[in-house]
Every structure is written in C-alpha cells, then in structure tokens.
Design a protein around this motif. Structure first.
Motif, mmCIF file in Angstrom:
data_model
loop_
_atom_site.group_PDB
_atom_site.id
_atom_site.type_symbol
_atom_site.label_atom_id
_atom_site.label_comp_id
_atom_site.label_asym_id
_atom_site.label_seq_id
_atom_site.Cartn_x
_atom_site.Cartn_y
_atom_site.Cartn_z
ATOM 1 N N ASP A 1 0.808 -1.218 0.000
ATOM 2 C CA ASP A 1 0.000 0.000 0.000
ATOM 3 C C ASP A 1 0.841 1.268 0.000
ATOM 4 O O ASP A 1 0.305 2.375 0.098
ATOM 5 N N PHE A 2 2.158 1.133 -0.128
ATOM 6 C CA PHE A 2 3.042 2.292 -0.192
ATOM 7 C C PHE A 2 3.841 2.327 -1.495
ATOM 8 O O PHE A 2 4.827 3.069 -1.589
ATOM 9 N N ALA A 3 3.437 1.535 -2.497
ATOM 10 C CA ALA A 3 4.243 1.394 -3.717
ATOM 11 C C ALA A 3 3.382 1.560 -4.965
ATOM 12 O O ALA A 3 3.041 0.571 -5.623
ATOM 13 N N PRO A 4 3.011 2.802 -5.338
ATOM 14 C CA PRO A 4 2.298 3.001 -6.607
ATOM 15 C C PRO A 4 3.182 2.617 -7.789
ATOM 16 O O PRO A 4 4.417 2.728 -7.720
ATOM 17 N N LYS A 5 2.561 2.172 -8.875
ATOM 18 C CA LYS A 5 3.336 1.707 -10.028
ATOM 19 C C LYS A 5 3.957 2.856 -10.805
ATOM 20 O O LYS A 5 5.089 2.761 -11.286
ATOM 21 N N HIS A 6 3.224 3.941 -10.986
ATOM 22 C CA HIS A 6 3.685 5.040 -11.827
ATOM 23 C C HIS A 6 3.862 6.302 -10.978
ATOM 24 O O HIS A 6 2.932 6.722 -10.274
ATOM 25 N N ASN A 7 5.052 6.901 -11.067
ATOM 26 C CA ASN A 7 5.350 8.141 -10.350
ATOM 27 C C ASN A 7 5.985 9.128 -11.317
ATOM 28 O O ASN A 7 6.909 8.768 -12.062
ATOM 29 N N LEU A 8 5.490 10.361 -11.302
ATOM 30 C CA LEU A 8 5.987 11.396 -12.204
ATOM 31 C C LEU A 8 6.154 12.693 -11.427
ATOM 32 O O LEU A 8 5.270 13.073 -10.638
ATOM 33 N N ASN A 13 -7.418 -5.594 -2.984
ATOM 34 C CA ASN A 13 -8.332 -5.747 -4.111
ATOM 35 C C ASN A 13 -8.838 -4.431 -4.680
ATOM 36 O O ASN A 13 -9.675 -4.424 -5.586
ATOM 37 N N SER A 14 -8.367 -3.295 -4.153
ATOM 38 C CA SER A 14 -8.850 -2.000 -4.622
ATOM 39 C C SER A 14 -7.679 -1.022 -4.712
ATOM 40 O O SER A 14 -6.587 -1.281 -4.199
ATOM 41 N N LYS A 15 -7.943 0.119 -5.355
ATOM 42 C CA LYS A 15 -6.915 1.144 -5.503
ATOM 43 C C LYS A 15 -7.542 2.517 -5.425
ATOM 44 O O LYS A 15 -8.642 2.750 -5.951
ATOM 45 N N THR A 16 -6.867 3.431 -4.734
ATOM 46 C CA THR A 16 -7.359 4.797 -4.637
ATOM 47 C C THR A 16 -7.230 5.496 -5.987
ATOM 48 O O THR A 16 -6.553 5.010 -6.900
ATOM 49 N N GLY A 17 -7.864 6.665 -6.103
ATOM 50 C CA GLY A 17 -7.684 7.477 -7.296
ATOM 51 C C GLY A 17 -6.273 8.022 -7.375
ATOM 52 O O GLY A 17 -5.487 7.949 -6.429
ATOM 53 N N MET A 18 -5.932 8.583 -8.525
ATOM 54 C CA MET A 18 -4.566 9.083 -8.725
ATOM 55 C C MET A 18 -4.284 10.262 -7.795
ATOM 56 O O MET A 18 -5.165 11.029 -7.420
ATOM 57 N N ASN A 55 1.020 10.215 -8.977
ATOM 58 C CA ASN A 55 1.120 8.760 -9.020
ATOM 59 C C ASN A 55 -0.261 8.184 -9.309
ATOM 60 O O ASN A 55 -1.280 8.884 -9.206
ATOM 61 N N ASP A 56 -0.304 6.924 -9.684
ATOM 62 C CA ASP A 56 -1.551 6.330 -10.168
ATOM 63 C C ASP A 56 -2.410 5.753 -9.055
ATOM 64 O O ASP A 56 -3.408 5.076 -9.334
ATOM 65 N N GLY A 57 -2.091 6.002 -7.789
ATOM 66 C CA GLY A 57 -2.927 5.552 -6.684
ATOM 67 C C GLY A 57 -2.293 4.441 -5.881
ATOM 68 O O GLY A 57 -1.353 3.768 -6.318
ATOM 69 N N LEU A 58 -2.827 4.246 -4.659
ATOM 70 C CA LEU A 58 -2.303 3.268 -3.714
ATOM 71 C C LEU A 58 -3.270 2.098 -3.552
ATOM 72 O O LEU A 58 -4.498 2.282 -3.532
ATOM 73 N N ALA A 59 -2.710 0.905 -3.413
ATOM 74 C CA ALA A 59 -3.531 -0.291 -3.224
ATOM 75 C C ALA A 59 -4.042 -0.362 -1.787
ATOM 76 O O ALA A 59 -3.382 0.092 -0.856
ATOM 77 N N TYR A 60 -5.237 -0.938 -1.600
ATOM 78 C CA TYR A 60 -5.782 -1.180 -0.265
ATOM 79 C C TYR A 60 -6.765 -2.344 -0.339
ATOM 80 O O TYR A 60 -7.209 -2.752 -1.426
#
Length: 703
Positions: A575-582, A619-624, A604-609
């Motif tokens: 939950d601390f590792a988004p895939k895309h960071n810019l 099973n879910s991901k926050t918004g960007m 970033n493209d959001g965090l998993a939770y």
C-alpha cells in the motif's frame, strides 16, 4: 663541438604498445629535447655529457625519468611505456543507484539550495528527494519510500553516523518531516540501491547527509514564518566556527485562519535548540560536533468507522535528542582516517483513547574507518562499527513494561580498482553480528562502471543487503532474524553542457520479511516468512542551460512490486508502492524582479488497499494522486529574503486509503472512512533577515 654532440633516439608507447605522438622527451635541467612524432618515435641531439636524467612526459600519463650516460655519439633508448595517470577529472565514476548532491565532478542531482527552493518540499530534505527517480510520494506519511520498499528500509546518516528516529513522531495519517535543518548540510548522497559496503541495516536505500565544514563568516539569521520563528548565530574565523540556533513552531494560529479537514484538539507545536561546531586540528584534520534537542506534541480526534461521535482522541508528546562528534584527516602518505560516535534518544508519551503508553528508543553508534591509496589505480577503505540499541514500551497505568537491549557489530572492506581511465571496479564485503538475534551474516557487493563515450557512462551494481526488523516487531518476538534483499541495477548516465540524463533499470528480491496474524495494531505470531520482489525502471532529465535563467528536471519511475508481508498471505502490491510516479520541477529567476519563481508537480496512479466487502487481498486502488505547488522567493535587498509557497494549488482531493470498521454493520457491510489530507492546501510565508558586518550576507550563504 660536432664531436661533443650525442644523438638520443627511441620510441614512446602506452601500456598496450600503441604509439604516443606528442610526448615530451628532454634532458632534465637543459634545453635539449624534442616531441615524439606520429609513430611515437623521437630523436634529438644533446651537448650535455656524463650522467644525466632523460624525462618523458605527456598529459594524462605519469612522467618517467631514466638515468643515461652521455659518453658516446649515439644512444638508442629501448621502447618507453608510459602509464596512464588517473585523477578525479579523467576517471569514470560509478553512478549505478547513486546520486551525489554536492560534488560537481560527479552526477550532480540536487544541491543543498535545491532542497529549500523546491516548492512541494516546504524546506524538508526528504520532501525534495521525493521528486527524484526511484521514490514514491505517499502523501499521508512524509517519509522516503524507495523502489517498492517501506520507509523503514531507508537508512539515514549524518557525516557517516546513523541517525535514530530521523523523522518526527506523528499521529496516523498526519505526514511527518525530517528533524534536521537543511542549512546544516553542504551536500547529500542519495542511493536508490546497490550502495557501498560502508552502510548497512537498510534493505532499499541510504541517505547520507554531510554537514558543512568551517562556516564562511560570522552572521546572525532571523526567521519569521507563518508557522513560527527562530534565530541562528554563527561565529567563525579561519580555524574554527560555531553556530547555535533555536526555533519554535505552533500551527494553532495558522489553523485558526485556514480551514482544516482534521479535528484538532491541539494543533502541532514544538521547539528545538541546535549546535554545530567545527575545529581545524593540527596537520590538516577537522573535528566536528553536532547536537540537537527538541520537544513537541499534538492532540487529534480521529473518527472511527461506524461511530457517530468525534472518535478516538490521540494525545502525543515527544522529546528527542541527538549528538555526535567526528574527526577526519588525510595524510600525504596516502592514508585517510575517520572516527566518530553518535547518540540518539526518542521518547513518546501517548494517550490513545484513555490508554497511556510510554515508548523509548536509544541508539548509540561508534565507527572507525581507515582508507589507503596504494596508487592512483588502487584504493581501499576498511572500517569497524558498533551499535547499541535499547527499546522499551510501558503501559503506565497498568505498570506493565517490555523491553530489549542489543549489541551489533560490523566489519567492512571496500576496494576501488581503476582498471583504466574508462573502467573502474568496486568490490566490497560487509560482515555483521547481532547479539539479540544470535545471527551472523556476510554481504558481498560489487559495482562496475565503463565510460562508453566522452559524456556517457554505463554502470552496473549488485549486492546483498540485510536489515533487522523494526523495533515494534522485535519487542514482540526478540528472536526475529534479519530480513534480506538482493539488488541488480543497470544505469546509463549522460552529462553535457548543464544537461543530465539518467536511466536505470533494477530488480530487487526480498526474503525473510515479517509476517503475522491478526490486525496491524495487535499482531500475533510474528515471524520471518515473507518474500517478494520489486522491479522496474526510472528516468531523470535535468537542464540548467537551454532556457535562460531556468533550471528544471523531470522524473518518471515505474515500479512493479509484490510481497508477502504483515497479515497478507499471498504476494500483493504494497500500500506504499504506486506503479507510476511522475515529478516535474521548474525554477525560473527573474532578474528585474529580483525573484525566483518555482513550480513542482507530482503524480502517481494511486495506492492499493483491501476492501473487506470484496474478496481477496489488496483488491482496490485509490484514485490518482496529484499535487501542484508554487513558490516565490524575493530578494528586496542583499540581507533580506521573502519566501512564499503553496501546495496543491488546484485543490485536488487526494485519498490515500480507507479505514474500515473491524465488524460488519446490520447490513453485513464494513463501514469505512477515507484517509485524506489535513487541509486542501498548505500555505507558507517566511521572512529571513541576516545580520553581518558588510550587510550583504544572507541565508543563501548557509546553502
């Protein structure tokens, strides 16, 4: 006179037998000599007689002297082979996983002044490094997350000494900051992996902060800010300097003006006193002392899912002290020595909804290193370290205490082999022992760099890294062993005319990660059974020349990370590792306005939770996530700086996850509350005034 002349001839080659044209060949102490031709051959006449010295020299090579006797009309010198001379200007530098923030001869990424003028950083060291490749922005935390690793996997050092509890203590979902003022430091070294054998107990990264040497002048610095104020005074001469500073901050007046999303009972507040001293010792040594003490606190109501009232009251008070001293010296015979000791103490007094908890952590560190340059081609650095860690937790009302104390010892050796001006190899070993874990380990590490063009370098790094679990887990299971990671890094670095391009691919494997049953607040059966990986690439481009008075950099990082850890059974995206960071940072100076305008944008493209109302884990991901920040630095007169900054200008509603009730409601659903920002935006205004004899000094002298 004709019979008194001697003809001297020969040929000059390099180590590989290739001809060297343009080499200077002459009799020492005379005007007799010549230069080698295109084939490396030379021939000249000399009127000298008797025993003489023939000197052969060429830029980039070691000069050589040969004894000769001028007693005949002709002398043929055997082929002379010159050896390449290595120095910082003409040798390649290993850049895989490493970013140097002060050395202009290497891959300069951030200078100290960049840290305080990056708009989104708000003067925080880590906030500035979150705009660099390999890092992830976790907006409700504030610590440094590197390439799929948790913030605890980053080791922070000051002048080579480990800093315990480098971040301020905070309540959940309230971002923290590093404790130390960036004005203290002349440069920083940030490793995204594959770092030196000198550093250990960090699975992902090291951030090494190097304090200033002697201060440049005596001056006083007064700061008045929207969140507090402070004063620093420096006394300096050619042999010694000392700086003493004191600061207070209190967000209560600020929060009375700016609407907050959090329910504060008492806004964060604090005070600190800091001392930094430097002394030149005899024969070129330098002795440093750094000491800091601070205290602060906050009270915050945290709403709980399914509860109609204000929720849980968190009352936090913190005291912290850090002190270190170190000495270093270089010797003309090739030796360099360093010795230092440091001590960190952190104490938290918490009341969590009526539960009183006192938490105390102490870390002592002693270190000694010795380096030796055998030649300009071979250098070694050896060291020994000792750590003492004491940790305790006390339930004060119940008079219940649990604690542990531990000793750790380390030995390391690291060798630099300059195989040519284009090729360098670094190899090292780090050995460790833990008295509490009853474990010994050995970490080999290797880096290789090759200069593929005048401005381009290709680097490779690999190694093994160990780290003992966090104290909050070791207090539950003192016999926990080391967690482990292995790094593979391939790096390309290009630098020319104020431009830097850096591309890096990486792969990390994880073993023996901490796992447990139950919830995070009350873990059971804590053990070393987790594993995982992180892989990806990042690119970085910085340009300080193309646009007049403009400096900008662009960073993109891709991280594919999965791990089995904590309460998760399978491998999941943390939950601390988004895939895309810019990240984009732009700074533009307007001479007519005596101003620097700054912009930084992070994405970033959001965090998993995990949503317990759905099947599966993570099973879910926050918004960007988005954050557009602006700053304006104005210099109305030489000793006065006015700086303003605002984060999240667009007011983007960033959500970092959700807090779920432990039990379902009558409809069988788990109610939740979003974890968001404390306020839509944060505004900062600071006035910095400097007192000095010539009235031309300002705070920039400290950067």
């Amino acid at each position: 006179m004709a019979f008194g002349q001697t003809i001297i001839s020969g040929k000059v080659l390099d180590e590989k037998g290739i001809s060297l044209p343009g080499a200077n060949v002459f009799i020492k102490g005379s005007f007799d000599g010549t230069s080698s031709d295109a084939s490396g051959a030379f021939s000249f006449e000399s009127s000298e007689s008797g025993d003489q010295l023939l000197v052969v020299s060429m830029m980039g090579f070691k000069s050589q002297e040969f004894p000769i006797t001028l007693s005949q009309s002709k002398i043929e010198i055997p082929s002379i082979k010159l050896i390449e001379e290595f120095n910082e200007m003409n040798t390649v530098t290993i850049s895989a996983g490493a970013m140097e923030a002060s050395d202009e001869k290497k891959s300069v990424i951030l200078r100290p002044i960049d840290i305080v003028t990056t708009p989104s950083a708000m003067g925080d060291i880590v906030g500035a490094f979150q705009t660099l490749p390999g890092t992830s922005t976790v907006g409700n935390d504030g610590r440094l997350f590197v390439r799929g690793g948790d913030a605890s996997e980053v080791g922070i050092y000051i002048d080579g000494m480990r800093v315990g509890n480098a971040y301020g203590t905070t309540a959940g979902n309230v971002p923290t900051r590093t404790r130390f003022n960036p004005n203290l430091f002349k440069g920083t070294f940030f490793s995204t992996g594959g770092y030196s054998a000198e550093y250990g107990q960090a699975l992902s990264s090291t951030l090494a902060l190097n304090t200033k040497d002697l201060a440049k002048r005596s001056q006083g610095d007064l700061s008045i800010m929207s969140v507090g104020g402070g004063y620093s005074h420096t006394l300096a001469n050619e042999k010694r300097s000392i700086s003493i500073s004191g600061n207070i901050f209190d967000l209560k007046p600020y929060q009375a003006l700016i609407k907050q999303n959090f329910d504060w009972e008492r806004a964060p507040f604090g005070r600190d006193v800091e001392l930094a001293a430097q002394q030149k010792t005899s024969k070129g040594g330098l002795w440093k002392v750094l000491a800091r003490t601070e205290s602060g606190g906050m009270q915050l109501w945290q709403p709980q899912p399914g509860m109609p009232d204000r929720g849980l009251l968190i009352d936090l008070k913190n005291t912290y002290s850090y002190a270190q001293t170190n000495w270093r010296r270089g010797f003309e015979n090739g030796w360099s020595l360093f010795g230092g000791i440091s001590f960190s103490q952190n104490k938290d007094i918490l009341n969590l909804g009526g539960l009183d908890l006192e938490r105390k952590n102490q870390l002592s560190h002693a270190k000694w290193t010795a380096g030796y340059d055998f030649s300009d081609r071979l250098a070694v650095k050896n060291g020994v370290e000792y750590f003492r860690n004491d940790y305790s937790e006390v339930l004060t009302q119940e008079s219940l205490e649990r604690s542990f104390g531990e000793n750790q010892g380390f030995l390391f050796t690291e060798w630099d082999w300059y195989l040519s001006r284009k090729l360098v190899l670094r190899s090292g070993l780090r050995a460790g022992i833990s008295s509490l874990a009853e474990e010994k380990w050995l970490d080999p590490r290797t880096s290789l760099a090759y200069k593929i063009s005048k401005n381009g370098t290709l680097s490779f790094a690999t190694g093994r890294f160990h780290q003992l679990p966090e104290e909050r887990f070791r207090i539950l299971a003192p016999s926990l062993k080391n967690t482990e990671s292995k790094h593979l890094i391939l790096n390309y670095l290009y630098q020319k005319d104020g431009k830097t391009f850096r591309a890096e691919a990486f792969h990390k494997s994880y073993d023996h990660l901490v796992r447990f049953e139950g919830i995070h607040q009350n873990p059971r059966n804590v053990r070393n059974e987790g594993d995982g990986f992180a892989r990806g690439f990042d690119v970085f481009f910085r340009d300080r020349e193309s646009l007049k008075n403009t400096d900008y950099w662009i960073t993109y990082s891709f991280v594919d990370s999965k791990r089995s850890y904590f309460q998760y059974i399978g491998q999941v995206q943390p939950d601390f590792a988004p895939k895309h960071n810019l990240s984009v940072v732009v700074k533009h100076f307007v001479p007519s306005l005596k101003s620097q305008l700054g912009l930084s944008w992070s994405f970033n493209d959001g965090l998993a939770y995990t949503d317990p109302n759905l099947t599966g884990e993570m099973n879910s991901k926050t918004g960007m996530f988005q954050n557009l920040s602006l700053s304006w630095s104005y210099l109305p007169q030489p000793n006065l700086i006015i700086h303003g900054a605002i984060t999240n200008v667009t007011g983007h509603q960033n959500i970092f996850g959700y807090q779920y009730a432990q039990n379902p409601n009558e409809q069988g659903r788990f109610e939740s509350l979003p974890l968001g920002q404390g306020a839509p935006r944060f505004l900062f205004l600071g006035i910095f005034f400097t007192l000095s004899k010539d009235k031309n000094a300002n705070n920039l002298n400290n950067l």
